[in-house]
Design a protein around this motif. Structure first.
Motif, mmCIF file in Angstrom:
data_model
loop_
_atom_site.group_PDB
_atom_site.id
_atom_site.type_symbol
_atom_site.label_atom_id
_atom_site.label_comp_id
_atom_site.label_asym_id
_atom_site.label_seq_id
_atom_site.Cartn_x
_atom_site.Cartn_y
_atom_site.Cartn_z
ATOM 1 N N UNK A 34 1.021 -1.100 -0.054
ATOM 2 C CA UNK A 34 -0.167 0.209 -0.029
ATOM 3 C C UNK A 34 0.803 1.318 0.022
ATOM 4 N N UNK A 35 0.597 2.276 -0.836
ATOM 5 C CA UNK A 35 1.163 3.473 -0.933
ATOM 6 C C UNK A 35 0.454 4.705 -1.110
ATOM 7 N N UNK A 36 0.764 5.665 -0.509
ATOM 8 C CA UNK A 36 0.086 6.954 -0.743
ATOM 9 C C UNK A 36 0.406 7.439 -2.142
ATOM 10 N N UNK A 37 -0.540 7.859 -2.981
ATOM 11 C CA UNK A 37 -0.176 8.379 -4.247
ATOM 12 C C UNK A 37 -1.020 9.718 -4.529
ATOM 13 N N UNK A 38 -1.609 10.537 -3.372
ATOM 14 C CA UNK A 38 -2.102 11.648 -3.664
ATOM 15 C C UNK A 38 -1.036 12.787 -3.723
ATOM 16 N N UNK A 39 -1.399 13.750 -4.686
ATOM 17 C CA UNK A 39 -0.341 14.664 -4.840
ATOM 18 C C UNK A 39 -0.485 16.005 -3.668
ATOM 19 N N UNK A 40 -1.721 16.198 -3.362
ATOM 20 C CA UNK A 40 -2.177 17.168 -2.427
ATOM 21 C C UNK A 40 -2.330 16.933 -1.071
ATOM 22 N N UNK A 41 -2.403 15.613 -0.604
ATOM 23 C CA UNK A 41 -2.723 15.264 0.717
ATOM 24 C C UNK A 41 -1.959 14.010 0.988
ATOM 25 N N UNK A 42 -1.979 13.646 2.374
ATOM 26 C CA UNK A 42 -1.286 12.395 2.764
ATOM 27 C C UNK A 42 -2.280 11.552 3.232
ATOM 28 N N UNK A 43 -1.834 10.450 3.359
ATOM 29 C CA UNK A 43 -2.654 9.288 4.164
ATOM 30 C C UNK A 43 -2.089 9.223 5.707
ATOM 31 N N UNK A 44 -3.156 9.189 6.234
ATOM 32 C CA UNK A 44 -2.761 9.245 8.002
ATOM 33 C C UNK A 44 -2.969 7.869 8.332
ATOM 34 N N UNK A 45 -2.054 7.266 9.003
ATOM 35 C CA UNK A 45 -2.210 5.970 10.156
ATOM 36 C C UNK A 45 -2.123 6.409 11.219
ATOM 37 N N UNK A 46 -2.933 5.857 12.327
ATOM 38 C CA UNK A 46 -2.870 5.887 13.682
ATOM 39 C C UNK A 46 -2.743 4.658 14.261
ATOM 40 N N UNK A 77 -1.699 2.148 17.990
ATOM 41 C CA UNK A 77 -1.997 1.973 19.437
ATOM 42 C C UNK A 77 -1.562 2.989 20.423
ATOM 43 N N UNK A 78 -0.442 3.544 20.017
ATOM 44 C CA UNK A 78 0.500 4.439 20.844
ATOM 45 C C UNK A 78 -0.139 5.712 21.059
ATOM 46 N N UNK A 79 -1.109 6.023 19.982
ATOM 47 C CA UNK A 79 -1.981 7.337 19.676
ATOM 48 C C UNK A 79 -0.907 8.254 18.880
ATOM 49 N N UNK A 80 -0.033 7.692 18.116
ATOM 50 C CA UNK A 80 0.858 8.441 17.096
ATOM 51 C C UNK A 80 -0.232 8.634 15.839
ATOM 52 N N UNK A 81 0.161 9.827 15.221
ATOM 53 C CA UNK A 81 -0.412 10.002 13.982
ATOM 54 C C UNK A 81 0.503 9.941 12.797
ATOM 55 N N UNK A 82 0.659 9.085 11.960
ATOM 56 C CA UNK A 82 1.781 8.660 11.024
ATOM 57 C C UNK A 82 1.408 9.288 9.627
ATOM 58 N N UNK A 83 1.984 10.045 9.060
ATOM 59 C CA UNK A 83 1.538 10.793 7.748
ATOM 60 C C UNK A 83 2.403 10.316 6.617
ATOM 61 N N UNK A 84 1.896 9.730 5.704
ATOM 62 C CA UNK A 84 2.477 9.157 4.465
ATOM 63 C C UNK A 84 2.320 9.967 3.340
ATOM 64 N N UNK A 85 3.335 10.579 2.595
ATOM 65 C CA UNK A 85 3.076 11.310 1.575
ATOM 66 C C UNK A 85 3.349 10.786 0.346
ATOM 67 N N UNK A 86 2.974 11.498 -0.864
ATOM 68 C CA UNK A 86 3.160 10.673 -2.152
ATOM 69 C C UNK A 86 4.365 9.922 -2.395
ATOM 70 N N UNK A 87 4.165 8.658 -2.594
ATOM 71 C CA UNK A 87 5.287 7.751 -3.007
ATOM 72 C C UNK A 87 5.814 6.784 -1.695
ATOM 73 N N UNK A 88 5.122 7.309 -0.666
ATOM 74 C CA UNK A 88 5.596 6.444 0.461
ATOM 75 C C UNK A 88 4.937 5.371 0.853
ATOM 76 N N UNK A 89 5.421 4.046 1.157
ATOM 77 C CA UNK A 89 4.853 2.834 1.337
ATOM 78 C C UNK A 89 4.276 3.014 2.839
ATOM 79 N N UNK A 90 2.964 2.394 2.768
ATOM 80 C CA UNK A 90 2.396 2.400 4.335
ATOM 81 C C UNK A 90 2.693 0.983 5.062
ATOM 82 N N UNK A 91 3.295 1.090 6.197
ATOM 83 C CA UNK A 91 3.542 0.094 6.998
ATOM 84 C C UNK A 91 2.166 -0.717 7.574
ATOM 85 N N UNK A 92 1.878 -2.026 7.505
ATOM 86 C CA UNK A 92 0.821 -2.700 7.709
ATOM 87 C C UNK A 92 1.306 -3.770 8.835
#
Length: 372
Positions: A343-355, A357-372
């Motif tokens: 899974x990868x973030x592919x939007x030019x104008x906004x990121x994909x957010x993953x939250x 269990x530690x309450x962290x907000x992880x932002x993935x920008x265009x081209x970045x692979x989401x850790x699952x």
């Protein structure tokens, strides 16, 4: 599987969705050369209800990126509506008892959800009270720290924190057990209803199901739009189209899914009641189609989730802990490739957010692979 799914939270316009999806829609990874060369697109607009076939603006957008319409006997054979609700309504004439059973099943399922929400309201209140007591004792405490405590020995503050930690985890465990109960109950309601009327052996139902299957399996790409989540999900399951969609993905069909259309592809559908009269919470709505596993989607993310509140993020990630919790906005796009399971973030104008269990907000920008 050769296919891929492009997820979007809630595109501002159809044009914006189609423009971002253009590289996928204009390409093909389908194993059938005839389907690959056709670039045929199937539109799933059942979530629009009575406006299911008001798709002219979608076809104009697709024409605009170079996907032509091809007409035979007055019908577009290249940009095709799945006509899911049209097939449902057709059974009112040919098999009214099946449609009556479907409506009854939906009514009873809604009653089961109401009981589920009553159970959960008390548990969520207890969860909040427990956290509030803990914060009065220690303002720096967080959901992640309190839920993660393994045990404190002694008296006073340590014993209180141990007790509150146990209570918090108990509330989360019971909420999760309620989710599992609802999933099982809804599955049984559906199976018993359709078994009692012989749904799968009714000739009118089988003819409609085969037409829908053929449209799905002949598609190079499928676009699943948002709208009325209940209509879309119930109609897809009524015709048992999960297997046809899975086979299409195996062959290399590409799906574009937004808002409610994205939610139904996950293993579970989590909703947020925009119209609730009391404080609103995310709740399990139903089983999804489980075409994409390991991620739990939250469309309209920043509109509905307090993403700057670590306690809120930790609560959601722990409540729905079996999947990576992924937030999508209007301009967020997540490309999930089923073959490499990537899974990868592919939007030019906004990121994909993953939250997490530690309450962290992880932002993935265009081209970045989401850790699952």
């Amino acid at each position: 599987m050769r296919g891929a799914v492009l997820f979007n939270g809630n595109a501002e316009t159809v044009d914006a969705l189609v423009q971002t999806a253009a590289p996928l829609l204009l390409s093909s990874r389908h194993e059938d050369p005839a389907v690959a060369s056709s670039r045929r697109v199937v539109l799933v607009t059942a979530a629009w209800g009575d406006g299911e076939h008001d798709e002219a603006h979608v076809k104009r957008a697709l024409n605009g990126i170079g996907l032509p319409s091809r007409f035979e006997n007055g019908y577009d054979t290249n940009l095709v509506n799945l006509s899911l609700l049209h097939e449902v309504r057709g059974l009112a004439r040919t098999a009214p008892r099946l449609l009556a059973a479907w409506h009854e099943e939906r009514r009873i399922a809604e009653m089961a959800r109401a009981f589920y929400l009553e159970h959960n309201a008390h548990l969520i209140q207890l969860f909040r009270r427990t956290l509030a007591v803990a914060k009065r004792e220690d303002p720096s405490i967080t959901v992640a720290r309190l839920a993660g405590d393994q045990g404190h020995y002694g008296t006073g503050g340590k014993l209180l924190r141990y007790t509150l930690s146990r209570e918090l985890r108990h509330a989360l465990d019971t909420l999760e057990a309620n989710d599992d109960h609802l999933v099982s109950l809804l599955d049984q309601i559906e199976q018993r209803t359709f078994d009692s009327v012989g749904l799968h052996y009714d000739p009118a139902w089988r003819a409609a199901q085969q037409r829908l299957e053929q449209r799905i399996l002949s598609a190079n790409s499928i676009i699943v739009f948002g709208g009325h989540l209940d209509l879309l999900l119930d109609a897809l399951r009524f015709f048992r189209l999960r297997d046809a969609l899975a086979e299409a993905l195996r062959r290399g069909t590409q799906l574009v899914a937004m808002s409610a259309g994205a939610m139904v592809l996950c293993e579970r559908v989590i909703i947020y009641d925009d119209f609730a009269t009391k404080r609103r919470d995310f709740q399990l709505y139903d089983r999804g189609l489980a075409l994409v596993r390991d991620i739990q989607l939250f469309p309209h993310c920043t509109e509905r989730i307090q993403t700057d509140d670590p306690d809120n993020l930790a609560y959601l990630a722990r409540r729905f802990r079996h999947h990576a919790c992924v937030g999508l906005n209007q301009r967020s796009f997540l490309l999930f490739e089923l073959g490499p399971h990537r899974a990868a973030s592919v939007g030019e104008d906004d990121c994909v957010i993953v939250f997490d269990p530690e309450g962290r907000k992880l932002s993935y920008h265009r081209g970045e692979i989401i850790r699952m």
